[in-house]
Motif scaffolding. Structure first.
Motif, PDB file in Angstrom:
ATOM      1  N   ILE A   1       2.965  42.724  64.002  1.00 51.23           N
ATOM      2  CA  ILE A   1       1.600  43.242  64.036  1.00 51.23           C
ATOM      3  C   ILE A   1       0.702  42.273  63.279  1.00 51.23           C
ATOM      4  N   LYS A   2      -0.410  41.898  63.890  1.00 56.26           N
ATOM      5  CA  LYS A   2      -1.358  40.990  63.239  1.00 56.26           C
ATOM      6  C   LYS A   2      -2.685  41.695  63.027  1.00 56.26           C
ATOM      7  N   THR A   3      -3.147  41.664  61.778  1.00 57.60           N
ATOM      8  CA  THR A   3      -4.449  42.195  61.409  1.00 57.60           C
ATOM      9  C   THR A   3      -5.195  41.123  60.647  1.00 57.60           C
ATOM     10  N   GLU A   4      -6.270  40.603  61.212  1.00 55.93           N
ATOM     11  CA  GLU A   4      -7.028  39.511  60.615  1.00 55.93           C
ATOM     12  C   GLU A   4      -6.073  38.372  60.247  1.00 55.93           C
ATOM     13  N   ASN A   5      -5.968  38.024  58.933  1.00 57.67           N
ATOM     14  CA  ASN A   5      -5.109  36.906  58.542  1.00 57.67           C
ATOM     15  C   ASN A   5      -3.713  37.332  58.142  1.00 57.67           C
ATOM     16  N   ARG A   6      -3.389  38.601  58.310  1.00 60.08           N
ATOM     17  CA  ARG A   6      -2.081  39.104  57.902  1.00 60.08           C
ATOM     18  C   ARG A   6      -1.197  39.356  59.115  1.00 60.08           C
ATOM     19  N   ARG A   7       0.087  38.983  58.971  1.00 64.64           N
ATOM     20  CA  ARG A   7       1.044  39.254  60.026  1.00 64.64           C
ATOM     21  C   ARG A   7       2.258  39.910  59.394  1.00 64.64           C
ATOM     22  N   ALA A   8       2.621  41.111  59.861  1.00 65.65           N
ATOM     23  CA  ALA A   8       3.683  41.884  59.226  1.00 65.65           C
ATOM     24  C   ALA A   8       4.772  42.228  60.233  1.00 65.65           C
TER      25      ALA A   8
END
Length: 452
Positions: A125-132
């Motif tokens: 899952i990618k949210t803005e600059n974060r990928r988890a």
């Protein structure tokens, strides 16, 4: 370009793209370069990276950093299916990793990484600059997350590389900031950009390809600090399949100090090939995904710590990070100031919960701590593994904390755990420490150190 982890290897069908000119076809006609990553979009991806360079590394505390050599190669292949996002503004996909190879040498130290077969199906899952990333099949190690975290996420990169509109030979456009951040692994872009030029079309076998040239220099900040990257590469877009089929980037990554001086330089080659999937593999099919929890929650995002040398295994939430691993001890640290100390002991030295509680109480009396909210030792797990815990609220001067303790006894050895949580965070973090406690296990026979 990313400096530490995987990308893929060029497929045999495209190994001649640098050598084959192909027959030009309709060079003056406008073409639309757009790949849509709607839910259900599926592709096979093959990525490889080769790195060489020198870095300034602080080898000894209190001494100036020393230049050490870096060399690394990696390869990842996976199949990816786009999933509907859970929230607006996010991107989501499920991957099935097929091959994972990673090796790096920093100075005299050799490192490798991989992904265990049992958790090679992951949701990203990618949210803005974060990928988890997380796996619906089991907890991941931090090393496994790091392999995936620094890999390119195509649902974010490809739309940002392509103009999404009709273009003609010679047209240029800027890569979107989001795609630049993905390609460079930078958390913040401070200056510069990447430019794409449509060079023309060519025939590769029976496929009509649009050739793109990518160039530019960007400066920003990544996990290593300030840096500057220069990229030069080529991409091929399959016009019939509406897919970015090939991307090759040669990059120079310069690490900068506070005054902007270069303190390390890495040369890298990144190569990726992609192809549309007409048929989903079994582990990414509707039937296989049905019934799985594909949304992140407190359980499926737990991290696994498993140290065969130390002989201890446990799960911990992602708000915590493994700190020092020294001798027979390992620490967990939380950004809000909490800490956990885990000590592995041979069977003969594992205290009973009552004895451990007496030891702790004696220490607290010596420190003149004021106690309240005391939880007496309680058996959490019984035979064949015995796990006991106890805890208390304590005040050291003006410092109010929650203290949690546990003793694990197994036939091969045992563990003592001591945790310190600021009182203001106790309600939120005490359950997380209890989750660590419940997952503790000894994984090998713990021997008495030589000479003891």
């Amino acid at each position: 370009m990313p400096t530490t982890h995987t990308r893929g290897r060029i497929g045999l069908a495209l190994t001649c793209l640098w050598l084959i000119g192909g027959a030009a076809a309709g060079q003056d006609a406008a073409v639309t370069l757009q790949e849509k990553f709607d839910p259900g979009h599926a592709s096979k991806v093959d990525v490889a990276v080769k790195l060489t360079g020198r870095l300034a590394v602080p080898l000894q505390k209190g001494k100036a950093p020393e230049l050490v050599t870096l060399a690394g190669t990696s390869r990842v292949t996976y199949e990816e299916r786009v999933l509907p996002p859970d929230e607006a503004g996010t991107l989501k996909a499920v991957r099935g990793y097929r091959e994972v190879e990673f090796g790096r040498t920093l100075g005299n130290a050799t490192q490798d990484a991989g992904i265990r077969p049992s958790v090679r199906r992951m949701v990203v899952i990618k949210t803005e600059n974060r990928r988890a990333p997380f796996s619906p099949d089991g907890p991941l190690t931090w090393g496994e997350i790091d392999v995936v975290r620094t890999d390119v996420f195509n649902p974010a990169v490809v739309p940002g590389l392509l103009p999404g509109r009709p273009v003609k030979k010679g047209d240029t456009w800027k890569v979107t900031p989001a795609a630049v951040a993905e390609l460079t692994d930078m958390e913040k872009i401070e200056a510069g950009d990447l430019t794409v030029e449509f060079v023309g079309t060519t025939e590769i076998g029976n496929q009509r390809m649009a050739r793109l040239q990518i160039t530019g220099t960007v400066r920003g900040v990544n996990q290593d600090g300030p840096s500057r990257q220069k990229l030069d590469g080529t991409a091929y877009f399959d016009l019939g399949a509406a897919t970015l089929a090939y991307l090759s980037l040669k990059g120079t990554h310069e690490l900068l100090d506070g005054s902007g001086q270069v303190v390390g330089r890495i040369e890298g080659q990144f190569t990726m090939t992609r192809a549309r999937l007409d048929k989903l593999p079994p582990d990414l099919s509707d039937a296989s995904l049905r019934g799985l929890e594909l949304r992140p929650n407190a359980e499926n995002t737990l991290l696994l710590y498993d140290d065969p040398r130390l002989g201890v295994r446990f799960l911990y939430p992602r708000g915590w990070r493994v700190g020092a691993v020294q001798g027979k001890q390992v620490t967990l640290d939380h950004a809000r100031g909490s800490g956990v100390l885990i000590t592995v002991e041979p069977t003969a030295k594992v205290p009973t919960a009552a004895d451990y509680a007496k030891e702790i109480n004696a220490f607290l009396q010596k420190e003149k701590a004021t106690l309240g909210g005391v939880d007496a030792p309680t058996r959490v797990r019984a035979e064949p593994v015995q796990l006991d815990r106890f805890g208390m609220d304590a005040t050291f001067g003006a410092d109010r904390v929650r203290l949690e303790y546990a003793v694990l006894a197994q036939s091969d050895g045992g563990v003592t755990l001591a945790a310190r949580i600021p009182a203001a965070d106790a309600d939120a973090l005490k359950p997380e420490v209890e989750r660590v406690i419940r997952s503790l296990s000894v994984t090998k026979k713990i021997e008495e150190p030589a000479g003891k």
